[in-house]
Each structure stands twice: as structure tokens, then as C-alpha cells.
Design a protein around this motif. Sequence first.
Motif, PDB file in Angstrom:
ATOM      1  N   GLN A 161       6.779   3.675  -5.733  1.00  0.00           N
ATOM      2  CA  GLN A 161       6.212   4.954  -5.294  1.00  0.00           C
ATOM      3  C   GLN A 161       7.234   6.095  -5.253  1.00  0.00           C
ATOM      4  OE1 GLN A 161       2.643   4.556  -2.415  1.00  0.00           O
ATOM      5  NE2 GLN A 161       4.131   3.083  -1.633  1.00  0.00           N
ATOM      6  N   PHE A 179      -1.751  18.479  -5.250  1.00  0.00           N
ATOM      7  CA  PHE A 179      -0.642  17.536  -5.255  1.00  0.00           C
ATOM      8  C   PHE A 179      -0.876  16.434  -4.216  1.00  0.00           C
ATOM      9  CE2 PHE A 179       1.269  20.408  -8.048  1.00  0.00           C
ATOM     10  CZ  PHE A 179       2.473  19.894  -8.528  1.00  0.00           C
ATOM     11  N   HIS A 180      -1.378  15.291  -4.685  1.00  0.00           N
ATOM     12  CA  HIS A 180      -1.449  14.116  -3.819  1.00  0.00           C
ATOM     13  C   HIS A 180      -0.044  13.574  -3.566  1.00  0.00           C
ATOM     14  CE1 HIS A 180      -5.826  13.790  -4.000  1.00  0.00           C
ATOM     15  NE2 HIS A 180      -5.726  14.110  -5.280  1.00  0.00           N
ATOM     16  N   HIS A 181       0.884  13.950  -4.452  1.00  0.00           N
ATOM     17  CA  HIS A 181       2.276  13.518  -4.369  1.00  0.00           C
ATOM     18  C   HIS A 181       3.145  14.678  -3.895  1.00  0.00           C
ATOM     19  CE1 HIS A 181       1.792  15.479  -8.259  1.00  0.00           C
ATOM     20  NE2 HIS A 181       3.106  15.583  -8.371  1.00  0.00           N
ATOM     21  N   GLU A 183       7.062  16.546  -5.084  1.00  0.00           N
ATOM     22  CA  GLU A 183       8.132  16.492  -6.082  1.00  0.00           C
ATOM     23  C   GLU A 183       9.218  17.506  -5.787  1.00  0.00           C
ATOM     24  OE1 GLU A 183       8.998  16.803 -10.898  1.00  0.00           O
ATOM     25  OE2 GLU A 183       6.937  16.888 -10.154  1.00  0.00           O
ATOM     26  N   GLN A 214       3.564  17.871  -0.574  1.00  0.00           N
ATOM     27  CA  GLN A 214       2.347  17.076  -0.668  1.00  0.00           C
ATOM     28  C   GLN A 214       1.197  17.870  -0.047  1.00  0.00           C
ATOM     29  OE1 GLN A 214       2.102  13.432   1.664  1.00  0.00           O
ATOM     30  NE2 GLN A 214       1.182  12.387  -0.077  1.00  0.00           N
ATOM     31  N   THR A 232      10.509  12.138  -6.926  1.00  0.00           N
ATOM     32  CA  THR A 232       9.070  12.201  -6.695  1.00  0.00           C
ATOM     33  C   THR A 232       8.578  11.041  -5.831  1.00  0.00           C
ATOM     34  OG1 THR A 232       8.757  13.264  -8.848  1.00  0.00           O
ATOM     35  CG2 THR A 232       6.822  12.320  -7.807  1.00  0.00           C
ATOM     36  N   LYS A 234       4.979   9.334  -5.199  1.00  0.00           N
ATOM     37  CA  LYS A 234       3.584   9.277  -5.639  1.00  0.00           C
ATOM     38  C   LYS A 234       2.909   8.087  -4.962  1.00  0.00           C
ATOM     39  CE  LYS A 234       4.115  11.484 -10.156  1.00  0.00           C
ATOM     40  NZ  LYS A 234       3.879  11.362 -11.621  1.00  0.00           N
TER      41      LYS A 234
END
Length: 237
Positions: A161, A179-181, A183, A214, A232, A234
Motif C-alpha cells: 500500500q 483522491f482515495h489515496h 501522494e 487523501q 504514495t 494507496k
Amino acid sequence: MTTITDCPTFIDLKTLADAATPAGDDPFGHDARELDIGAGPCTVKAIALAAGSGASEALDGDTFVLVTKGAVQLTGSNGAVDLAAGESAVIARGTPFSWRAQKPATLIGMSYPLGEGGQARIVKIDNNASLNPSNPPADEVLISEKPSCRSNNHFSSEDGQFSCGVWDSTPYTRKPIFFHHTELMHLLAGEVTFTDAVGTTATFSKGDTLIIEQGAECSWDSRVNVAKIYSTFKPAA
């Protein structure tokens, strides 16, 4: 570049890091200044080093570090890594290491505490690494022609992840995406403009360091080739 340090979508990290001052005897750990940034389970820190040296038993998460000013040498069980401004490395969780700086230096750190620990090591991100083709943005979000993208992932956490490496792309423009993530990126070449859901716009170029939080929603507009270092998180699902 438009300096933005309090926008809830894209944040200028270099400005925040350069304002940090040395404090305490554990600058990579509890004495680093934690930044108020929404990065999922990750913590983002401004690390300020005085001229001199020190040591850390181990960090409690896989930790990406990027030098924003000065230079530092990190030494772990797999040898020494020299980092100048604009260079980065990952200190794997549980890695005892020492550091040395000839002059004061500032760094940005992004630490991922979840998952299982892996091999103790320090991995330098090679800014000039050879790159392999990687997936471009999805057709449904592209406004421009499909770009040609390449990457070289240097480090992944044991659960996959958290990842760090180098990426580049030909110019493209895409719609805002959610953005579910999260960066963190340091631009090695080119220029990109972001616009968020409420119309806030900022342009970042070579040498700039930023993070997209996020939960943000923003577009991407690059009119020239862009290259970047990335760190990142994720979520797996």
C-alpha cells in the motif's frame, strides 16, 4: 510557483520544511515536526538537522525522506547513502541507522506505519533510473490525448500500500478526480497546474515538492513533459 501551505488539496511542502528548525536529539523520530496533513495512516514530517551527526535505533514505519536543503549521509546495515537537495531514500521500518550533515539540512519525511516489517535497509531513489511503460490515466478522465507514462518503483511496503519511486509522462490534461489515496511528489522536470473542486489553482515546477491530501479532488494540466519522485499511499480496497 504559487506557494500554498494551507490549501486542503495540494500543499507546498518545501516551504514548510525550509521553515523548520533543529530540535531535540531524535530529528527523524519524535523530535521531527509533524505536519497537519491528511495522508491516511501516514505521517508527514519536517525534519531539521543541525550540522553534525546522530543515530536512530529504528523508525516505527517505512519512511520516505527527501532532502529539500543541504545534504545528508544516511548509513544503515547495507551501507551509506548520500543525499543532496532533491534526492531521496526510503528507510525501511526497523532499520537502525546513523546520519551525518556537514551543514544544516532540511528534509521532508513521509512514514507508513501499517503492515508487516520487511528487510532492514536504506533504499536510495535514483532520479536517473531507467523507466518502464506504466498505465496512463483512464480514458474517461482525460481531456487531452492519452499520454505516454513510465515509472520505476524502487520500494514497496510488505502489504503493497506504500510505494516510492520515479515517474514521467508526456503532456496531458485530465478532469478533477477524487483522491482515495495520497501522494507526495517532488518534480524533477517540467511543470503542472492543479485546480481543486472550489477553483483554487497552483502551478508547480522543477524543484518543487508538494503533497495531494487523501480526500482531495483536483485536476492535472501539464503542457510539457513532467518527471517526478513519488511517495504514495494507496488503500488496498
